[in-house]
Each structure stands twice: as C-alpha cells, then as structure tokens.
Write an enzyme that holds these catalytic residues in place. Structure first.
Site, PDB file in Angstrom:
ATOM      1  N   ASN A   7      -5.275  -0.347   6.641  1.00  0.00           N
ATOM      2  CA  ASN A   7      -3.735  -1.165   6.742  1.00  0.00           C
ATOM      3  C   ASN A   7      -2.918  -0.182   6.969  1.00  0.00           C
ATOM      4  O   ASN A   7      -2.824   0.664   6.257  1.00  0.00           O
ATOM      5  CB  ASN A   7      -3.848  -1.769   5.394  1.00  0.00           C
ATOM      6  N   HIS A  10       2.184   0.917   5.780  1.00  0.00           N
ATOM      7  CA  HIS A  10       2.888   1.944   5.258  1.00  0.00           C
ATOM      8  C   HIS A  10       3.455   3.007   5.994  1.00  0.00           C
ATOM      9  O   HIS A  10       4.590   3.544   5.685  1.00  0.00           O
ATOM     10  CB  HIS A  10       2.496   2.294   3.886  1.00  0.00           C
ATOM     11  N   HIS A  43       0.017  -6.667   8.048  1.00  0.00           N
ATOM     12  CA  HIS A  43       0.723  -7.662   7.661  1.00  0.00           C
ATOM     13  C   HIS A  43       2.175  -7.906   7.902  1.00  0.00           C
ATOM     14  O   HIS A  43       3.037  -6.967   7.699  1.00  0.00           O
ATOM     15  CB  HIS A  43       0.892  -7.626   6.079  1.00  0.00           C
ATOM     16  N   ARG A  45       4.954  -9.640   7.391  1.00  0.00           N
ATOM     17  CA  ARG A  45       5.870 -10.176   6.383  1.00  0.00           C
ATOM     18  C   ARG A  45       7.065 -11.048   7.048  1.00  0.00           C
ATOM     19  O   ARG A  45       7.611 -10.588   7.838  1.00  0.00           O
ATOM     20  CB  ARG A  45       6.218  -9.359   5.420  1.00  0.00           C
ATOM     21  N   ARG A  49       9.797  -6.245   6.284  1.00  0.00           N
ATOM     22  CA  ARG A  49      10.121  -5.073   5.806  1.00  0.00           C
ATOM     23  C   ARG A  49       9.515  -3.797   6.253  1.00  0.00           C
ATOM     24  O   ARG A  49       9.863  -2.849   6.016  1.00  0.00           O
ATOM     25  CB  ARG A  49       9.915  -5.020   4.297  1.00  0.00           C
ATOM     26  N   GLU A  70      -2.630 -10.007   8.714  1.00  0.00           N
ATOM     27  CA  GLU A  70      -2.468 -10.836   7.470  1.00  0.00           C
ATOM     28  C   GLU A  70      -1.103 -11.709   7.650  1.00  0.00           C
ATOM     29  O   GLU A  70      -0.015 -11.151   8.114  1.00  0.00           O
ATOM     30  CB  GLU A  70      -2.061  -9.858   6.457  1.00  0.00           C
ATOM     31  N   THR A 101       1.399  -7.424  -2.177  1.00  0.00           N
ATOM     32  CA  THR A 101       0.926  -8.907  -2.355  1.00  0.00           C
ATOM     33  C   THR A 101       0.202  -8.651  -3.862  1.00  0.00           C
ATOM     34  O   THR A 101      -0.811  -8.030  -4.071  1.00  0.00           O
ATOM     35  CB  THR A 101      -0.556  -9.114  -1.465  1.00  0.00           C
ATOM     36  N   GLU A 151     -11.350 -12.947   1.533  1.00  0.00           N
ATOM     37  CA  GLU A 151     -11.232 -11.312   1.023  1.00  0.00           C
ATOM     38  C   GLU A 151     -10.981 -11.182  -0.351  1.00  0.00           C
ATOM     39  O   GLU A 151      -9.932 -11.998  -0.838  1.00  0.00           O
ATOM     40  CB  GLU A 151      -9.901 -10.690   1.808  1.00  0.00           C
ATOM     41  N   HIS A 190      -7.428  -4.330  -1.639  1.00  0.00           N
ATOM     42  CA  HIS A 190      -6.240  -3.933  -2.444  1.00  0.00           C
ATOM     43  C   HIS A 190      -6.397  -3.068  -3.606  1.00  0.00           C
ATOM     44  O   HIS A 190      -7.471  -3.060  -4.300  1.00  0.00           O
ATOM     45  CB  HIS A 190      -5.699  -5.287  -3.132  1.00  0.00           C
TER      46      HIS A 190
END
Ligand code: PXP
Length: 243
Positions: A7, A10, A43, A45, A49, A70, A101, A151, A190
């Site tokens: 993922n 970031h 993801h 969003r 962000r 996502e 999340t 998931e 996660h």
C-alpha cells in the site's frame, strides 16, 4: 505463503505535505514491483488526503502486477472504480476524522448496499473484497452479499501485546477458517510490520497481505543515508565545475 501487496498511500502523504510532484506514488509502485511486490494497493479517500485521482488513473496504466483500489461505498467511488477498472476493489469504511481506517466495515449494516454494488463490480470483471473485523457477523454478511474476498483487519492483533496478541491471532485464524467455510477467499492487513507479520503470513487460507505504513516508514529510514550523501556530494561539487 500469501502474496505481498504494498500500500503506497503514504508515499502520496509525503508528496501532499507540499502539494508538489515528489515523491510520486507511480514511481514508488514501479520500484515496489521491481523489488518483488505481487501487487499495489491504494486508497482513494473521499477527502483526497493522499492518493489523487490522477495517481489511480496512471497506476491503472503502469502497474503490471495487480492493482487493488480501496474505496468507501459511495456513488462517486463506485463510479471511479467502474471507470478505471482496477484488478480488485476493497470496500472499506471511511470516516473523515480518522488518521487511518479504524475498523472493518459493518457489513451487516451495509448489506443492502453491498448487494447492489458488488454485482456491478463483478459484471465489469473486478474482483471484490470487503475489509472486516475478524468476527462472524460481517463475514456472514459478506458471504450473503456475494463478495469474492474478505480482508481481515489485523489492527487488533498488531496493537495487542503478549497473551492478548496470541488470542487476537487465534481470532484471526478462526475468522479465516469461517470465511473459507462460507466460500469466501481471505486477505489480511493493517498494522502489519517487520516484527509481527510472520504469524499472520502463516495463517491458513490467507492469500494476500496488504502492508503500507511499515514499508514506507522503513524506506524513509533505510533510504535516508543515501539521500543525505547524494545531497552532500552535490553541495561539495559546487564550484568544482559540477552542475
Ligand atoms: N488494508 C486496508 C483495508 C487498509 O485500509 C490499510 C490502510 O490503508 C491497510 C491494509 C494497510 O495498513 P498499514 O498501512 O497499517 O500497513
């Protein structure tokens, strides 16, 4: 052993701190794939962000392994998914104020909406997944709604220590077995990091791990040495005919 999907949200978080071009998550995805990642997860969003629409659009063209998007269950996100056609969509709950999340989707409460949206994704050829806590109710709701995968949220396991971690691992195993019994395939993710990943990677039926923050955090530290040396070299090279 499960496949690793990285993922890269970031990487985009760092870019958005300055709203500039670097670091580009598209470049990060290429490096992840060259390093052996089996897939890339982002993801998109509602508040944009970190990952931007442009990122997903270009990643759809450049990711060669597997692109997992996502999304929250909103009309806007479902339309974007159907337009961009990632290999898989993972439905996640979204709350504007959260840092990440926080929990799995309350799939029982969202059952009607899932039953409307998932067939549209399937008809378009997109694999579906729903991010859920390792509990029977949301898993049963996902099976009823016809999801391909659940998931399992591993955050409770990652946050727990000592005996509590062992019982969280047990909870994940029970959930993975139950999902499999109901005909669902199983992913997990996660909060997984270099120290806690192995017991989860060894769980039965888990096909794919989604790991983000730990990898990007490690990349900053292991990459910092080279980045500082390179800048020092440029500075020391100034006035010596370089640049
Ligand atoms: N899986 C899902 C559904 C997520 O929402 C996230 C966080 O964006 C992850 C996995 C990755 O979590 P982490 O960044 O803690 O590895």
């Amino acid at each position: 052993m499960p496949r690793l999907h990285v993922n890269i949200d970031h990487v985009a978080t760092v870019r958005q701190a300055r709203k500039e071009r670097n670091p580009d998550p598209v470049a990060a995805a290429v490096i992840c794939e060259l390093a052996g990642a089996n897939g890339i997860t982002v993801h998109l969003r509602e508040d944009r962000r970190h990952i931007q629409d442009r990122d997903v659009r270009i990643l759809r063209q450049t990711v060669k392994t597997f692109l997992n998007l996502e999304i929250a269950l909103t009309d806007e996100m479902v339309a974007i998914a159907l337009e961009l056609m990632p290999d898989a969509v993972c439905v996640v709950p979204e709350n504007r104020l959260e840092l990440t999340t926080e929990g799995g989707l309350d799939a029982a409460a969202a059952a009607e909406r899932l039953a409307q949206v998932l067939p549209r994704l399937h008809d378009a050829g997109v694999t579906s997944s729903v991010f859920v806590d390792p509990l029977p109710e949301p898993i049963e709701a996902c099976a009823k709604a016809g999801a391909h995968y659940v998931e399992l949220h591993t955050g409770g396991y990652a946050d727990a220590r000592g005996a509590a971690r062992e019982s969280q691992l047990q909870r994940l195993e029970t959930a993975a077995r139950y999902a499999h019994e109901l005909g669902l395939r199983v992913n997990a993710g996660h909060g997984l990091d270099y120290d806690n990943v192995q017991p989860v990677a060894a769980l039965p039926y888990v096909e794919e791990l989604n790991i983000g923050h730990a990898i990007v955090a490690r990349a900053v530290l292991v990459g910092l040495d080279a980045a500082v040396r390179e800048m020092q070299d440029r500075i020391l090279g100034a006035g010596q005919g370089e640049g």
